[in-house]
Scaffold this motif. Structure first.
Motif: not given
Length: 95
Positions: A26-30, A20-24
């Motif tokens: 990626i979603y934020k574009g970090d 979930e942290r990784i998905r977040d």
């Protein structure tokens, strides 16, 4: 079959939390890619060299490593290579 008592540094709950942290991220574009790894430890009757060869036979990934370290060794198997470059840049291959 290898007689191997293995332990992971991730339990199922922690693994899902990391995903979930990784998905977040990626979603934020970090980040656009994350290489999540985990530590496995255990005991076996195989030598480290035999264990490495079994890994290469079982997982045909093109980038493998056997790295002796102070308290043991690192076995790595990956479809991608990430390595350091000049001026704090990193290269990711294959593209």
């Amino acid at each position: 079959m290898i007689d191997f008592d293995i332990k992971s540094d991730f339990n199922k709950r922690d693994y899902k939390k990391q995903i979930e942290r990784i998905r977040d991220y990626i979603y934020k574009g970090d980040v656009y890619q994350v290489n999540m790894s985990r530590q496995l430890s255990g005991r076996t009757s195989l030598t480290t060299g035999e264990l490495y060869l079994r890994l290469r036979e079982t997982n045909k990934a093109p980038f493998c490593a056997y790295i002796p370290v102070r308290n043991g060794f690192i076995l790595s198997s990956s479809p991608r290579a990430v390595y350091g470059g000049a001026k704090r840049t990193f290269k990711n291959s294959p593209n």
